[in-house]
Design an enzyme around this catalytic site. Structure first.
Site, short mmCIF file in Angstrom:
data_model
loop_
_atom_site.label_atom_id
_atom_site.label_comp_id
_atom_site.label_asym_id
_atom_site.label_seq_id
_atom_site.Cartn_x
_atom_site.Cartn_y
_atom_site.Cartn_z
N HIS A 5 -1.20 26.57 3.22
CA HIS A 5 -2.60 26.24 3.48
C HIS A 5 -3.17 25.53 2.27
CE1 HIS A 5 -6.69 26.49 4.88
NE2 HIS A 5 -7.05 27.18 3.80
N GLY A 61 -6.40 27.19 -2.47
CA GLY A 61 -7.56 28.05 -2.68
C GLY A 61 -7.97 28.71 -1.37
N GLY A 106 -12.95 27.80 2.49
CA GLY A 106 -14.36 27.61 2.17
C GLY A 106 -14.65 27.33 0.72
N VAL A 107 -13.63 27.26 -0.13
CA VAL A 107 -13.86 27.08 -1.57
C VAL A 107 -14.21 25.62 -1.91
CG1 VAL A 107 -11.51 26.53 -2.31
CG2 VAL A 107 -13.02 27.86 -3.81
N LYS A 132 -11.92 22.70 -0.80
CA LYS A 132 -10.73 21.84 -0.91
C LYS A 132 -10.92 20.52 -0.16
CE LYS A 132 -7.98 24.92 0.90
NZ LYS A 132 -8.98 25.99 1.12
N SER A 133 -11.36 20.61 1.09
CA SER A 133 -11.50 19.40 1.90
C SER A 133 -12.61 18.50 1.37
CB SER A 133 -11.77 19.78 3.36
OG SER A 133 -10.68 20.50 3.90
N ASP A 145 -5.61 21.00 5.34
CA ASP A 145 -5.55 22.32 5.98
C ASP A 145 -4.14 22.91 5.99
OD1 ASP A 145 -6.96 24.50 7.27
OD2 ASP A 145 -5.79 23.98 9.04
N ARG A 171 -8.91 27.29 -21.95
CA ARG A 171 -9.85 26.29 -22.42
C ARG A 171 -9.19 25.20 -23.26
NH1 ARG A 171 -15.27 29.15 -24.56
NH2 ARG A 171 -15.87 26.95 -24.58
#
Length: 311
Positions: free
Chosen positions: A138, A153, A156-157, A159-160, A177, A243
């Site tokens: 995914h 991820g 809903g984070v 990606k698309s 997807d 970092r």
């Protein structure tokens, strides 16, 4: 599910079916090929009968030197219940003994105009691609400056949305997807989109959009080698993020380890630009330029100089 059958190589290489037509649905389970010269000479102890058999000029020229009884016996032994196909190269004449034996055992005999070595090379590449280990992940796969970046991820984070912005910036979408991945070599992973959702991108609030129709053929590609994974996760204030970029995390897909970067997501961060720069920085590292190492070396030199002055 069986991936390759004899009829697939007939269709892909436009081969002529000479005999044994009832066996065209036989499965091909290995990309290894066999040139049964030693078997035609009579030694069948280690005959790899499960492989596609190639008969070239060398094998058939030697075959003509055998007696009629030997010819019939050798061809009968070549045609087994596990043999997926016997291919004659260079459009040479197919021996009648082979035709008779193949019809009896239902082993397809094919003919190709290609030279034996070229046919073997093309056939091996085709079978390795089709029989390679596969999995599905995914995520979103994008080609950024020639770097195949797999964005992963939770749902809903973003990606698309990041992929859409990358396409607007001139990069190319491979899959959204669901990314189908096959391992074509020890360290080579090739990703592509399932046929049903190829060139499509799902954006919450907009729905499904066709990237090729909206942005043109230059905005998509059918497959790409995966060399970098970027994992998007919601910002966790209790977690320490890298970092400097000295630590290199790995992600194992099938039998191949791929470099993975974790990028925290929070309002105000331009994910597309961060991912784009990550891909460029990855290319620089592969070319021998590592900004993080150069910084730490400079810092160490400054600390050492200050220490000497203090003494």
């Amino acid at each position: 599910m069986l991936k390759v059958r004899t009829k697939d190589i007939i269709e892909n290489f436009q081969m002529e079916l000479i005999s044994g037509g009832e066996g065209v649905s036989r499965p091909i389970t290995t990309s290894d090929l066999s040139r049964p010269g030693i078997e035609i000479a009579g030694f069948f102890t280690y005959y790899p009968k499960e492989r596609v058999q190639l008969l070239g000029m060398t094998e058939l020229t030697f075959f003509q030197k055998l007696t009629d009884e030997e010819k019939a016996s050798r061809m009968a032994q070549l045609c087994t219940e596990a043999t997926p196909a016997i291919i004659v190269s260079r459009d040479m004449d197919v021996p009648k003994e082979l035709i008779e034996a193949s019809e009896e055992a239902n082993v397809p005999v094919l003919r190709s105009p290609l030279k034996t070595t070229r046919l073997a090379s093309r056939l091996t590449n085709f079978l390795e691609s089709k029989l390679a280990p596969t999995t599905a992940i995914h995520g979103v796969l994008v080609d950024i400056y020639g770097v195949g970046v797999l964005i992963t991820g939770k749902s809903g984070v973003g990606k698309s949305e990041a992929a859409l912005e990358l396409v607007k910036r001139g990069h190319r979408l491979v899959a959204d997807d669901c990314v189908e991945i096959r391992q074509e070599d020890q360290d080579t992973l090739i990703g592509n989109a399932p046929e049903l959702i190829r060139h499509l991108l799902e954006i919450r609030g907009l729905g499904i959009i066709d990237v090729m129709t909206l942005f043109g053929a230059g905005a998509v590609r059918n497959y790409k080698r995966i060399t970098l994974v970027i994992n998007l996760e919601l910002w966790d204030q209790t977690k320490q993020y890298d970092r400097l970029g000295l630590e290199e995390e790995k992600m194992k897909i099938l039998d191949t380890e791929i470099t993975r970067l974790t990028v925290p997501v929070r309002p105000g961060r331009n994910l597309a630009v961060i991912i784009e720069v990550a891909a460029m920085n990855y290319r620089l590292k592969k070319m021998g330029f590592n900004a993080a190492k150069q910084f730490t070396n400079k810092l160490a030199n400054v600390i050492e100089e200050d220490h000497e002055e203090f003494q």
